[in-house]
Design an enzyme around this catalytic site. Structure first.
Site, PDB file in Angstrom:
ATOM      1  CG  ASN A 854     -58.852 -63.537 -98.132  1.00  0.00           C
ATOM      2  OD1 ASN A 854     -59.110 -62.689 -97.299  1.00  0.00           O
ATOM      3  ND2 ASN A 854     -58.960 -63.319 -99.429  1.00  0.00           N
ATOM      4  CE1 TYR A 855     -59.757 -70.006 -97.797  1.00  0.00           C
ATOM      5  CE2 TYR A 855     -59.279 -68.514 -99.610  1.00  0.00           C
ATOM      6  CZ  TYR A 855     -60.180 -69.258 -98.879  1.00  0.00           C
ATOM      7  OH  TYR A 855     -61.497 -69.250 -99.221  1.00  0.00           O
TER       8      TYR A 855
END
Length: 897
Positions: A854-855
């Site tokens: 996600n990051y």
DNA sequence: CTCAGCCAGTCCGTTGTGTAACC
DNA sequence: CGGTTACACAACGGACTGGCTGA
């Protein structure tokens, strides 16, 4: 708020007791420490507003006042949640939100130039130098979002990396072998692909390497009853093939298409087949009855199902020993019983289930455990066949057609009923999550498309054609009333696009970050309380990657983020250390000590000032919406969340950029993972330490000790061959490491002997089985005893060694040289094990996946992979490669975040 | 006798799924 | 409301181990 007059009632009457909660049936309803956001939930409870709101119309510098929505939300926040009213506050606090210049007249509290008054704990003379402004982004991209935590971690990891590198080098032989395999595989790719142009001949090389593997492994005869390829796999392969065909001509690369539309309309045509419902309830057999007060009870199926949910999880102590869980469960269970009727005993007498304590679910539990065991132990072929059948039935739901392109659906299964298990201390844990009927389900689909048929005799709640939504199916869940959506899988175009946008947004922040940091650094000294709080909050979000921290209701677990931090979550240690200790998302503990900017320290101290105490919010003049609104003035769409993405990706980018390009593939992978780990730590991504972790570490340590003991014995054998060595090498060389005490030695030797015995006995039993199977007589005990003498001899030998402090040279052709070589081998093994152990221990509570998924901008990984020539498969699993297809195909090694 | 190579069984880390929790 | 982020846990599959065999 039931009546407006309540608004002004003094809160001093202590909210907790004054509250009559309509929802008191919830177990252990926590004392009401916070007012509800809308102010309507607790009739009769006054919610106090601070002077801000009372003076709401007066000209304030606080910009959030301008905004009506923000005001509405803020109304509830003006109050102190510990029951103290702002009215009760000292004069200085009363002026809380007024320009600080004004306040200066009445109080010294916020006088900047007056540090000593402000923070008496700090002696001016001893004030440490201000944190280097550079850290705070006055200017360049070099501003380091890394915090202390990371710095420490970095040192640790670097040290370890060195160890690893050495260990790995010393283990060169093994690695070389591995490396060659890898290389040869990737080399294989080319000819293989050329020979078979049909296969996916492109970048990722998954297929080809798989093919190479297949070719290598000796053609194993397929089992005669080879179950047909699961439909799922087939469907996937088909899709790949289709893709290949398309690729040959023109694969749809959305990332190369011009941006069009305003982004609100998500599709033009949409076709799909709806959802799969969980199988209907199977009633329990007679043997698995609920025992109520000693009597087996037959329950109506609907109630029995709920009893079954509970019975099935009897082994899960976290649930079953949680009073809230039990209370919620039993309430819902009883409600169902009252609704559909209680049970009957064997003679048909009615039995009323009244007390939870009298319910015995063990029979039900045994049944389910048994069933699971049975299922697990079925022959593999049977399992496979069943899976294939299931996959075939579900194949049609796996994909949809979105604007004419075939796309994978993420979660096409309706969630089955069960007992809700919220994370952390959730007030609703144990409640029954009901079965979802078609009548509750809304379908979203193209106007022209065929609407999927509901199950026979049922109908859908609604059929929509909402082109602004990306969901296919939706229903409302009964626990929290939350909406559940069926959406596309992570590898779909639509998800890829929004992922892409997310990272582009984060990259855009790069252009503004310097200004933002400069501004909030300045605003840390703002004379407007709201601004000062906001600046402080942005500081924390930027530096420590905190989440925004929305308000939460009574019906949720008590977790916080930045804006909802409370008094007790932040401890100040002069001169400028702040300790955070709170439960964040998913009730994951955030604990860390940071050194912060002196002004931030001071601000936090002010925000914590009396009469605030436990339960009160630190940022009582700040909401997430106000915060995000402010952020969006810098850049369209900028929110607190973007900072997390930005800082995570930025950190990864700088770590990868500074990485040396030497070493084996395995070393590079490790370097990458180390960087990944730093990001995970920055984001506080944790996992629970496996229950077995402690024993596993011990086991490894014990193994290492065993090797060290072996080393010692070999040295002693060398001495046995050549006593002169003692002088040559020095007496210390032949000493057993001190931590290997005589007690340990004895224990270890005993364990070795026992191991030997076990081995021999096992083999004996096996041999006997074989004999019996062949129709011969088994060997007698005497034979075993004789065989066991080996172990006894071993014990004797150890004993003698302990006594004489000498070890006779073992093995034929023993020589000092051979022993030396043995020692080298042992040293290597010990070293690799040590590194492994350290790695394992340091990693026990860090979860790398979340940040990777996600990051961290996947393009960073692709660049690293290309630049350092490491196959992308080493970083991205199959699903991740699919998810990040856009990244893999769109960048070259010059790309920068 | 030794040792490489193979196989089956077990162990353990990784990957994928499910759904809760967040904004 | 509708999307992303998050962890736990199950399922999978690769590595390791021990036993066996044949060179």
């Amino acid at each position: 708020m039931s009546s407006s007059s309540d608004d002004d009632a003094p809160l001093a009457r202590k909210a907790p007791n004054g509250v009559t909660k309509t929802k008191d049936r919830i177990l252990g309803a926590k004392t009401d420490r916070r007012p509800s956001t809308n102010g309507t939930a607790y009739p009769g409870v006054s919610i106090r507003h601070g002077p801000v709101d009372e003076d709401g119309d007066s000209p304030m510098k606080d910009p959030s006042h301008v905004n009506g929505a923000a005001l509405g939300k803020r109304r509830s926040r003006g109050s102190l949640t510990n029951g103290k009213s702002y009215k009760d506050l000292s004069d200085s606090e009363e002026a809380d939100n007024k320009p600080l210049t004004k306040r200066r007249k009445t109080s010294k509290v916020l006088v900047d130039s007056d540090d000593e008054d402000d923070i008496p704990l700090v002696r001016k003379a001893k004030l440490p130098p201000r944190v280097d402004a550079r850290q705070f982004g006055n200017s360049s991209d070099d501003d380091v979002p890394l915090n202390k935590k990371l710095a420490n971690e970095k040192a640790k990891i670097e040290k370890r990396a060195e160890q690893t590198a050495e260990a790995i080098k010393s283990d060169a032989k093994k690695l070389k072998k591995k490396a060659t395999v890898e290389e040869s595989e990737s080399e294989d790719d080319v000819p293989l692909v050329r020979k078979k142009p049909v296969s996916k001949a492109t970048t990722n090389g998954v297929k080809s390497s798989a093919a190479a593997k297949k070719a290598k492994s000796k053609a194993k005869p397929e089992p005669a009853v080879a179950p047909k390829k699961s439909a799922k796999k087939k469907a996937e392969e088909e899709m790949e093939e289709e893709e290949d065909e398309a690729a040959a001509e023109e694969e749809f690369k959305w990332w190369e298409q011009p941006v069009q539309g305003d982004g609100t309309k998500k599709w033009t045509t949409l076709e799909h087949n709806g959802v799969v419902f969980p199988p209907p309830y199977q009633p329990l057999p007679k043997s698995a009855r609920l025992i109520y007060a000693g009597t087996p009870v037959t329950l109506p199926p609907e109630a029995e199902e709920i009893a079954g949910f509970y019975g099935a999880m009897l082994h899960s102590t976290v649930n079953v020993e949680n009073p809230t869980f039990n209370k919620n469960f039993f309430e819902d269970f009883q409600a169902k019983l009252d609704d559909v009727g209680h049970g009957v005993d064997a003679k048909g007498n009615k039995i009323k289930i009244k007390r939870f304590e009298d319910c015995d679910f063990t029979k039900i539990h045994e049944y389910y455990v048994n069933e699971r065991e049975k299922k697990k132990n079925r022959p593999a072929a049977e399992k496979k066949a069943e899976k294939a059948e299931k996959d075939e039935a579900e194949a049609q739901y796996m994909f949809c057609t979105w604007d004419g392109r075939k796309q994978k659906v993420g979660n096409f299964r309706v969630e089955p009923p069960g007992l809700f298990r919220g994370r952390g201390d959730h007030p609703k844990t144990g409640r029954v999550k009901k079965r979802v009927n078609p009548e509750q389900i809304t379908i979203n689909i193209g106007k022209e498309a065929k609407v999927p048929d509901p199950p026979k005799g049922h109908h859908w709640k609604e059929v929509k054609h909402d082109q602004e939504g990306t969901w296919l199916v939706m229903w409302q869940e009964n626990i929290n009333g939350a909406y559940k959506y069926v959406m596309l899988a992570a590898n779909s175009d639509i998800k890829g696009q929004s992922d892409f946008k997310k990272f582009e947004k984060a990259r855009e922040l790069k252009k503004h970050i310097a200004r933002i940091r400069k501004d909030y650094t300045k605003e840390l000294k703002s004379e407007v309380m709201a601004d000062r709080q906001r600046a402080t909050a942005i500081y924390l979000i930027d530096k420590f990657a905190l989440r925004a921290g929305n308000e939460k209701g009574e019906d949720e677990a008590d977790t916080v983020g930045c804006c909802s931090l409370k008094f007790e979550h932040v401890t100040l240690k002069p001169p400028n250390t702040v300790v955070f200790d709170f439960l964040g998302k998913d009730s994951i503990r955030f604990y860390d000590e940071f050194e912060v900017d002196q002004q931030v320290f001071k601000n936090l101290k002010i925000f914590k000032k009396a009469p605030k105490s436990e339960g009160d919010e630190i940022f009582d003049r700040l909401t997430t919406s106000a915060l995000n609104k402010h952020l969006s003035t810098y850049m369209q769409g900028l929110t607190a969340k973007v900072f997390r993405t930005y800082n995570a990706s930025w950190t990864m980018a700088s770590l990868l950029r500074d990485m040396k390009s030497t070493g084996t593939i395995a070393e590079k992978v490790k370097d990458y993972n180390d960087a990944n780990r730093k990001v995970a730590i920055l984001c506080n991504h944790k996992r629970t330490v496996a229950a077995s972790h402690g024993t596993q570490i011990e086991k490894m340590q014990e193994k290492i000790n065993g090797l060290r003991y072996q080393k010692w014995r070999i040295k002693m054998m060398m001495l046995d061959l050549e006593p002169k060595l003692k002088k040559k090498k020095g007496a210390d060389y032949f000493k057993l490491d001190e931590d290997l005490t005589p007690e340990w030695l004895e224990q270890h030797q005993a364990a070795l002997v026992e191991e030997q015995r076990q081995k021999i006995t096992k083999k004996f039993e096996k041999d006997n089985e074989k004999l019996v199977a062949d129709g011969q007589k088994p060997m007698k005990q005497k034979e075993l005893d004789e065989r066991l003498e080996v172990a006894t001899d071993m014990a004797k030998k150890f004993k003698k060694e302990n006594k004489t402090k000498k070890v006779e040279a073992e093995g034929k052709g023993a020589s000092v040289d051979k022993f030396e070589a043995n020692l080298d081998k042992l040293d290597q093994r010990i070293e690799t094990m040590r590194v492994q152990l350290q790695d394992k221990d340091d990693n026990k509570e860090v979860a790398l996946g979340t940040s990777k998924i996600n990051y961290i901008d996947p393009r960073l990984t692709v660049v690293f992979s290309k630049k350092f020539n490491v196959p992308i498969e080493r970083f991205f699993s199959k699903t991740l490669r699919e998810k990040f297809d856009w990244a893999i195909k769109s960048v070259d090694e010059d790309w920068e975040f």
